[in-house]
Design a protein around this motif. Sequence first.
Motif, PDB file in Angstrom:
ATOM      1  N   TYR A 509       0.838  -1.205   0.000  1.00 19.23           N
ATOM      2  CA  TYR A 509       0.000   0.000   0.000  1.00 19.23           C
ATOM      3  C   TYR A 509       0.872   1.255   0.000  1.00 19.23           C
ATOM      4  O   TYR A 509       0.576   2.240  -0.694  1.00 19.23           O
ATOM      5  CB  TYR A 509      -0.913  -0.037   1.226  1.00 19.23           C
ATOM      6  CG  TYR A 509      -2.058   0.935   1.209  1.00 19.23           C
ATOM      7  CD1 TYR A 509      -2.378   1.689   0.076  1.00 19.23           C
ATOM      8  CD2 TYR A 509      -2.853   1.116   2.348  1.00 19.23           C
ATOM      9  CE1 TYR A 509      -3.439   2.567   0.074  1.00 19.23           C
ATOM     10  CE2 TYR A 509      -3.921   2.000   2.346  1.00 19.23           C
ATOM     11  CZ  TYR A 509      -4.202   2.722   1.208  1.00 19.23           C
ATOM     12  OH  TYR A 509      -5.256   3.607   1.195  1.00 19.23           O
ATOM     13  N   TYR A 510       1.968   1.224   0.746  1.00 19.24           N
ATOM     14  CA  TYR A 510       2.910   2.362   0.794  1.00 19.24           C
ATOM     15  C   TYR A 510       3.459   2.659  -0.599  1.00 19.24           C
ATOM     16  O   TYR A 510       3.500   3.825  -1.032  1.00 19.24           O
ATOM     17  CB  TYR A 510       4.041   2.036   1.768  1.00 19.24           C
ATOM     18  CG  TYR A 510       5.145   3.058   1.813  1.00 19.24           C
ATOM     19  CD1 TYR A 510       5.117   4.106   2.733  1.00 19.24           C
ATOM     20  CD2 TYR A 510       6.228   2.996   0.944  1.00 19.24           C
ATOM     21  CE1 TYR A 510       6.134   5.051   2.777  1.00 19.24           C
ATOM     22  CE2 TYR A 510       7.246   3.929   0.975  1.00 19.24           C
ATOM     23  CZ  TYR A 510       7.192   4.957   1.894  1.00 19.24           C
ATOM     24  OH  TYR A 510       8.210   5.893   1.925  1.00 19.24           O
ATOM     25  N   ARG A 511       3.884   1.612  -1.303  1.00 18.40           N
ATOM     26  CA  ARG A 511       4.467   1.813  -2.637  1.00 18.40           C
ATOM     27  C   ARG A 511       3.423   2.335  -3.624  1.00 18.40           C
ATOM     28  O   ARG A 511       3.738   3.154  -4.503  1.00 18.40           O
ATOM     29  CB  ARG A 511       5.071   0.506  -3.138  1.00 18.40           C
ATOM     30  CG  ARG A 511       6.329   0.080  -2.386  1.00 18.40           C
ATOM     31  CD  ARG A 511       7.001  -1.094  -3.104  1.00 18.40           C
ATOM     32  NE  ARG A 511       8.281  -1.411  -2.499  1.00 18.40           N
ATOM     33  CZ  ARG A 511       8.470  -2.350  -1.585  1.00 18.40           C
ATOM     34  NH1 ARG A 511       7.423  -3.075  -1.168  1.00 18.40           N
ATOM     35  NH2 ARG A 511       9.661  -2.588  -1.092  1.00 18.40           N
ATOM     36  N   PHE A 512       2.202   1.863  -3.485  1.00 17.54           N
ATOM     37  CA  PHE A 512       1.139   2.361  -4.359  1.00 17.54           C
ATOM     38  C   PHE A 512       0.918   3.850  -4.147  1.00 17.54           C
ATOM     39  O   PHE A 512       0.820   4.623  -5.119  1.00 17.54           O
ATOM     40  CB  PHE A 512      -0.150   1.584  -4.096  1.00 17.54           C
ATOM     41  CG  PHE A 512      -1.373   2.225  -4.685  1.00 17.54           C
ATOM     42  CD1 PHE A 512      -1.603   2.189  -6.052  1.00 17.54           C
ATOM     43  CD2 PHE A 512      -2.288   2.892  -3.871  1.00 17.54           C
ATOM     44  CE1 PHE A 512      -2.737   2.796  -6.600  1.00 17.54           C
ATOM     45  CE2 PHE A 512      -3.409   3.502  -4.407  1.00 17.54           C
ATOM     46  CZ  PHE A 512      -3.639   3.450  -5.776  1.00 17.54           C
ATOM     47  N   LEU A 513       0.837   4.283  -2.891  1.00 14.82           N
ATOM     48  CA  LEU A 513       0.628   5.705  -2.616  1.00 14.82           C
ATOM     49  C   LEU A 513       1.830   6.534  -3.052  1.00 14.82           C
ATOM     50  O   LEU A 513       1.671   7.680  -3.509  1.00 14.82           O
ATOM     51  CB  LEU A 513       0.356   5.902  -1.128  1.00 14.82           C
ATOM     52  CG  LEU A 513      -0.970   5.351  -0.599  1.00 14.82           C
ATOM     53  CD1 LEU A 513      -1.074   5.569   0.902  1.00 14.82           C
ATOM     54  CD2 LEU A 513      -2.158   5.996  -1.312  1.00 14.82           C
ATOM     55  N   GLY A 522      -4.218  13.013   0.843  1.00 11.19           N
ATOM     56  CA  GLY A 522      -3.628  12.617   2.113  1.00 11.19           C
ATOM     57  C   GLY A 522      -2.621  11.498   1.998  1.00 11.19           C
ATOM     58  O   GLY A 522      -2.379  10.778   2.977  1.00 11.19           O
ATOM     59  N   ALA A 523      -2.016  11.336   0.814  1.00 15.47           N
ATOM     60  CA  ALA A 523      -1.109  10.208   0.597  1.00 15.47           C
ATOM     61  C   ALA A 523       0.127  10.298   1.474  1.00 15.47           C
ATOM     62  O   ALA A 523       0.609   9.284   1.989  1.00 15.47           O
ATOM     63  CB  ALA A 523      -0.708  10.135  -0.874  1.00 15.47           C
ATOM     64  N   ALA A 524       0.680  11.490   1.681  1.00 17.97           N
ATOM     65  CA  ALA A 524       1.917  11.640   2.449  1.00 17.97           C
ATOM     66  C   ALA A 524       1.723  11.177   3.895  1.00 17.97           C
ATOM     67  O   ALA A 524       2.553  10.443   4.448  1.00 17.97           O
ATOM     68  CB  ALA A 524       2.397  13.088   2.402  1.00 17.97           C
ATOM     69  N   VAL A 525       0.636  11.600   4.506  1.00 15.76           N
ATOM     70  CA  VAL A 525       0.376  11.217   5.898  1.00 15.76           C
ATOM     71  C   VAL A 525       0.126   9.715   5.999  1.00 15.76           C
ATOM     72  O   VAL A 525       0.635   9.034   6.898  1.00 15.76           O
ATOM     73  CB  VAL A 525      -0.837  11.995   6.445  1.00 15.76           C
ATOM     74  CG1 VAL A 525      -1.168  11.535   7.862  1.00 15.76           C
ATOM     75  CG2 VAL A 525      -0.556  13.495   6.410  1.00 15.76           C
ATOM     76  N   GLN A 528       3.407   7.651   5.706  1.00 18.04           N
ATOM     77  CA  GLN A 528       4.197   7.620   6.938  1.00 18.04           C
ATOM     78  C   GLN A 528       3.613   6.633   7.945  1.00 18.04           C
ATOM     79  O   GLN A 528       4.341   5.864   8.574  1.00 18.04           O
ATOM     80  CB  GLN A 528       4.251   9.022   7.553  1.00 18.04           C
ATOM     81  CG  GLN A 528       5.122   9.102   8.797  1.00 18.04           C
ATOM     82  CD  GLN A 528       5.229  10.524   9.330  1.00 18.04           C
ATOM     83  OE1 GLN A 528       4.682  11.453   8.761  1.00 18.04           O
ATOM     84  NE2 GLN A 528       5.950  10.681  10.435  1.00 18.04           N
ATOM     85  N   PHE A 529       2.290   6.619   8.075  1.00 16.03           N
ATOM     86  CA  PHE A 529       1.641   5.686   8.994  1.00 16.03           C
ATOM     87  C   PHE A 529       1.873   4.235   8.558  1.00 16.03           C
ATOM     88  O   PHE A 529       2.174   3.363   9.381  1.00 16.03           O
ATOM     89  CB  PHE A 529       0.144   5.986   9.059  1.00 16.03           C
ATOM     90  CG  PHE A 529      -0.650   4.913   9.748  1.00 16.03           C
ATOM     91  CD1 PHE A 529      -0.658   4.822  11.135  1.00 16.03           C
ATOM     92  CD2 PHE A 529      -1.387   3.982   9.011  1.00 16.03           C
ATOM     93  CE1 PHE A 529      -1.395   3.820  11.770  1.00 16.03           C
ATOM     94  CE2 PHE A 529      -2.111   2.987   9.647  1.00 16.03           C
ATOM     95  CZ  PHE A 529      -2.118   2.904  11.024  1.00 16.03           C
ATOM     96  N   LEU A 530       1.729   3.965   7.271  1.00 12.17           N
ATOM     97  CA  LEU A 530       1.894   2.594   6.767  1.00 12.17           C
ATOM     98  C   LEU A 530       3.305   2.092   6.995  1.00 12.17           C
ATOM     99  O   LEU A 530       3.516   0.925   7.387  1.00 12.17           O
ATOM    100  CB  LEU A 530       1.555   2.556   5.268  1.00 12.17           C
ATOM    101  CG  LEU A 530       0.090   2.804   4.907  1.00 12.17           C
ATOM    102  CD1 LEU A 530      -0.069   3.016   3.409  1.00 12.17           C
ATOM    103  CD2 LEU A 530      -0.781   1.646   5.372  1.00 12.17           C
ATOM    104  N   LEU A 531       4.292   2.960   6.766  1.00 10.60           N
ATOM    105  CA  LEU A 531       5.677   2.538   6.960  1.00 10.60           C
ATOM    106  C   LEU A 531       5.977   2.300   8.440  1.00 10.60           C
ATOM    107  O   LEU A 531       6.678   1.342   8.800  1.00 10.60           O
ATOM    108  CB  LEU A 531       6.617   3.596   6.381  1.00 10.60           C
ATOM    109  CG  LEU A 531       8.091   3.206   6.277  1.00 10.60           C
ATOM    110  CD1 LEU A 531       8.265   1.914   5.502  1.00 10.60           C
ATOM    111  CD2 LEU A 531       8.901   4.324   5.636  1.00 10.60           C
TER     112      LEU A 531
END
Length: 637
Positions: A509-513, A522-525, A528-531
């Motif tokens: 999901y992180y790589r997709f965003l 809100g992709a940046a926030v 960070q949460f996903l990582l």
Amino acid sequence: MRTTASEAALVGAFFVSCFFYGIGFNLIFLLGVVLIPVGLWWVMGPQRFCEVLSKRPWFGYTCVATLFLIVLNHLFFSISVDTSFAPSWIAACLPLFALVCVCYRPQRIFTAAACLVFVFASISAIEFLAFDTRAHAPLFEPNNYVTLLYLAWLPWLIQRLGRAVESSGVVFSCLVTFTVCIAMFATHSRFAVAVAVGAAVLLLCLLVRKGLSKLHVGACVGAIAAALLVYWVMVPGVDAGTAAAQQAVPQSTAQQARWLMIEAAWQAMLQYGGAGGIGLYNFALLYPMFRSPLEQETAGQFVHNDYVQLALEGGVWFVLPVAVMALYTAAYCLQQTFTKAPLTHRFAYLVAVGVALCHALVNFVFYILPLVVMLGLLLAAAFAVPECKQSHERSGNRTGLGLYIMLGLGLVTNMGYLALDVMTYGVFAERSVVPFTQQIRQAEGGMLQYARLAQRLNPQRGVPVLGEARLLEASAGDSPSDELLAEIDNSYQRAVLTDPWNPSAFLAYYRFLAAHESARPGAAVRRQFLLQQARALDPLDLDAFSLDVDRAVAAGDLAAARAEVVSLLQWCEALHRLRSREFAPLLQRLATSRLVRQDQQFALATKVSECAEVRTSLDGDGRQATFLMRFLRDGGS
């Protein structure tokens, strides 16, 4: 004839179980092992089951209750149903095999299974004496192989000592005892020596109290002593890999590792556990969060103390039955050992069960499929119902009939879900051994259709949801529409919500965003949460580490990036043991990066160089593929 065929099928299930190496290797073998007792449950009919309930009510009802407890643990207490469902079948095989085998002739089934184990022991003994090969095959872990050997050997030997045999029979007992002991010693397990010495002491006690044949007992004790002497003579010639492994992991370090794992399990119990536990086989999910850098010798799958792990994963409901079984076994065996009453079959089988219960204090006995199946056979043989033969009369036991039907339907339903998991595993892990997976993968849109079908059949599984998201992303192309991006985003959200303990879902999901940051609000926030979640779930995940370091470098926070490198390098030994293929190239990249070469604060260049010098092979405990395994692997060449 049908009874004999059914018993042969149960022996075959045990044989197949010996070659099951884990969920990530050959899950279809687990399905094959489960299929046989579940099928025989319906073949044998309710009459046998009702007879067991009438003659051994506490045994039958305990097995049924244990199966229901495993189901309840999975449905209501498991923190990750994806992780726990398929392995829970391993635990379920103990009451399942005990319940099915006791309805047939369990002592004959055990004898046939023991003969298979003696064949394994013969191969191991020959390879050790001829090639100095450490014994473990067909199992993967030597200590588990020791357990399998004594579970078959001890009941067989005690029963032979209890009946009169001719001189040729004494020679045969000695030959089998010598062979099995050599195979146990060839594992280089300290517990193997303890079992052999304990067996010799037990035989001498039985000689004094039971009036057994002095010739027979003395010959078997002599065979144990001879095997021990041969092993001590052979030890200096053991291969260099085994010797190096034994020096690399001394006994004090192994004991320290066990205590550290128990301490981590206790911390996990306080934070996540409860009366119902966290779900069977879920310890590995929590262990990375509580693992100490002082413990880097194990794979982190088991606590090496089954009672502690059962308390964490199953709660008090699983510890109590095992504790009751241990107390009963100890009391019965002690009472039978020190009385002059004749030896009983139950004593012979429960001695082996008692040794396994002691072994579970320092190993993982109840988590290995062939050991669980063998324990089920032993319990069925110990509490066998006399003359339990099929009758054509209608059973008047309505409770037993209803329980038979309900349990049978539950077994079939759950086995269907296991078959679905096997198919999903075959489709997404590219395992051609699973039937029909190749056709699904090769058909146009076949994988995507299967992913959606699997979600409809079982909405609790996160793998098909993650598979759907990845497949949609792969088909998006360079200029995907906003509608397609929203669909992919929604699929990834469902994947992390369905199984929030899977770091791969968070990273995907992180790589997709990251690839579509401008198109997703809100992709940046969220990135960070996903990582952060992925790093928290598994601090040793090298993909998450690389992304985290790249993020810190891109933000200009070099100090944070270097701190992450320092934090990872403290796990150098564990990474070399568990993930050497990914870790070696990562070290090479770190050694040539500016982040490391320009560092003045942490001496990263020196740390990376020292870490690169740590060489722990993937077969770090000195095991070799046996001659038979090499022969099969190389196609007979």
